[in-house]
Write a protein that holds these residues in place. Structure first.
Motif: not given
Length: 511
Positions: A13-40
């Protein structure tokens, strides 16, 4: 899942070039990979457990929540990248940017987890916009030109036609033209100028796509459905834009009117040549008839003239003692007139035959030619008191038999018109000038008024009466005709009672 499997998944997940974000049903962030950190532009530690809303533009947050709930309640578990169209996200610094996303959901530990994979398409959008801007600039430049311009990809997809090209080929709008080359094969017919039909593989744009450079290629183009039948001149080549992308480029100019004009000119020239041929034949026939007539008349006239002259001599010789002086004078006049008539006939025949004799050009020793001419001129009339001055005479190329007659006529005239002058002088000379040799015969005789100079070289044109100076009025006409046959020029300069100078030119080199 084992600890090892979890570590492997986290590493992927951390080596993926695309941003990967996981959230629960309340839209709270559970996963935020390295590419997501760079993107946002913010670390995962600040995001975990917080709402995903901070990455959504305010105007789509409520719709986004509705979409997630609906998506989660359906049996579909995955939507592929791009299937949602182009979306917009917000970086931590507040900048909006375009994204593409895929989304999936699954139950983990009894709760539903939504995972999105995001791709920043800002560069793609900038490239698309740059292409649109480039097309707009190209249109702004080319739409005001008379020539047609067409561009296509190397796969044969047309991407641009300027207004002139659209109009030339019978279309109403650019949208009708932005097709693949193959789609025009049933629309147009293309022919060579000799009406050979060309397959689409031989059309100008196809030849450019095959690597050929076109220049001034003229073809007939027909589009039967709109009654288009024109002639175009094509040019074309592969060109490259600012970022090195190759494009097939073809320009076209409508030359229909020019070619129709050329055809009309060709037709008129053909008709003119036919008329000239017919008229030449008529003139040749008339010339031949005139020559035959001239020969016949001269032959028929010579007999009576010889009889007049002969019987006049016989009367003088046989009856001179019985004839009074006045009768003898009249017989002398009759003889002189008959002799002049004979001389005139000879000159007229010589003039009429000049154009029929082919020139036999050789290198002529001019000095020898002039000496021969002087001897013949002196044999006709003795001018013992005239001083002859002969300068250096350069050789020239010409027909000796004709050129000697030029010298005889000019020298005879100079001797004749200076004969009544005390200290008569005739000067003969030459000078080189450019590609010509200029020869002259100068005398200090009676001269003439230059306002009559245009009459000098015409047949039967005389500036002095026969009582003053004898002559037929044909000699200078022969001079002019011979010199013009040699591609030369002839002219005169004079002043009344101050002599005259006659000039003519001959080429230095053989022509």
């Amino acid at each position: 899942m084992s600890l090892t499997d979890s570590a492997l998944l986290a590493s992927i997940v951390d080596s993926a070039m695309d941003a990967i974000i996981s959230v629960d049903s309340q839209q709270r962030v559970l996963l935020f990979n390295t590419a997501a950190e760079t993107m946002f532009g913010c670390p995962a530690a600040e995001i975990m457990g917080h709402s995903l809303d901070r990455f959504l533009p305010s105007h789509v947050r409520s719709k986004h929540m509705e979409y997630v709930e609906t998506f989660g309640s359906k049996g579909v578990t995955t939507r592929n990248m791009g299937s949602l169209g182009t979306l917009t996200a917000v970086r931590c610094n507040g900048d909006e940017f375009p994204i593409e996303a895929s989304i999936s959901h699954a139950k983990v530990g009894g709760q539903r987890v939504f995972t999105v994979i995001l791709r920043d398409v800002s560069e793609r959008h900038r490239a698309v916009q740059a292409l649109r801007d480039s097309e707009e600039r190209l249109s702004a430049v080319t739409d005001n030109l008379r020539e047609g311009f067409i561009m296509a990809t190397l796969e044969g997809q047309f991407v641009h036609w300027n207004r002139a090209a659209v109009n030339m080929l019978g279309y109403d709008s650019l949208e009708q033209c932005l097709l693949h080359l193959s789609q025009f094969s049933s629309v147009f017919e293309v022919f060579t100028m000799d009406d050979q039909k060309l397959s689409p593989e031989q059309w100008p744009i196809a030849r450019v796509l095959a690597g050929e450079k076109l220049q001034d290629l003229e073809l007939k183009v027909r589009r039967p459905e709109v009654s288009l039948d024109r002639i175009f001149s094509f040019a074309g080549d592969i060109i490259y834009d600012d970022i090195g992308t190759p494009w097939a480029f073809v320009s076209m100019a409508d030359v229909t009117l020019e070619r129709l004009a050329d055809f009309q000119i060709l037709r008129l020239n053909t008709e003119l040549e036919k008329r000239v041929t017919e008229r030449t034949a008529q003139l040749q026939k008339a010339h031949d008839e005139l020559e035959a007539f001239s020969y016949s008349v001269s032959h028929d006239l010579r007999g009576p003239l010889r009889a007049i002259d002969g019987f006049s001599i016989a009367l003088v010789e046989d009856y001179s003692e019985q004839l009074p002086a006045d009768a003898q004078r009249q017989l002398a006049i009759i003889r002189g007139s008959a002799q002049r008539m004979g001389k005139l006939i000879d000159n007229l025949l010589a003039l009429s035959q000049l154009d029929r004799k082919p020139l036999k050009k050789v290198l002529v020793e001019t000095g020898s030619l002039v000496q021969e001419a002087i001897e013949q001129a002196q044999n006709e009339h003795k001018y013992p008191e005239t001083e002859l001055k002969i300068g250096e005479l350069l050789p020239s190329y010409g027909d000796p038999a004709l050129l000697v007659q030029v010298w005889i006529n000019l020298i005879s005239n100079a001797l004749k018109y200076s004969s009544q002058r005390a200290g008569a002088t005739v000067e003969i000379g030459c000078r080189a000038e450019g590609k010509e040799h200029i020869y002259y015969v100068r005398d200090n005789g009676t001269g003439f008024d230059m306002k009559y100079a245009d009459k000098l070289f015409g047949a039967f044109q005389r500036l002095h009466s026969r009582e003053e100076f004898q002559g037929t009025g044909v000699g200078l006409a022969i001079v002019k005709r011979v010199i013009e046959q040699h591609q030369g020029r002839v002219w005169a300069e004079a002043e009344p009672e101050n002599g005259a100078t006659f000039y003519f030119t001959l080429p230095k080199e053989a022509t």
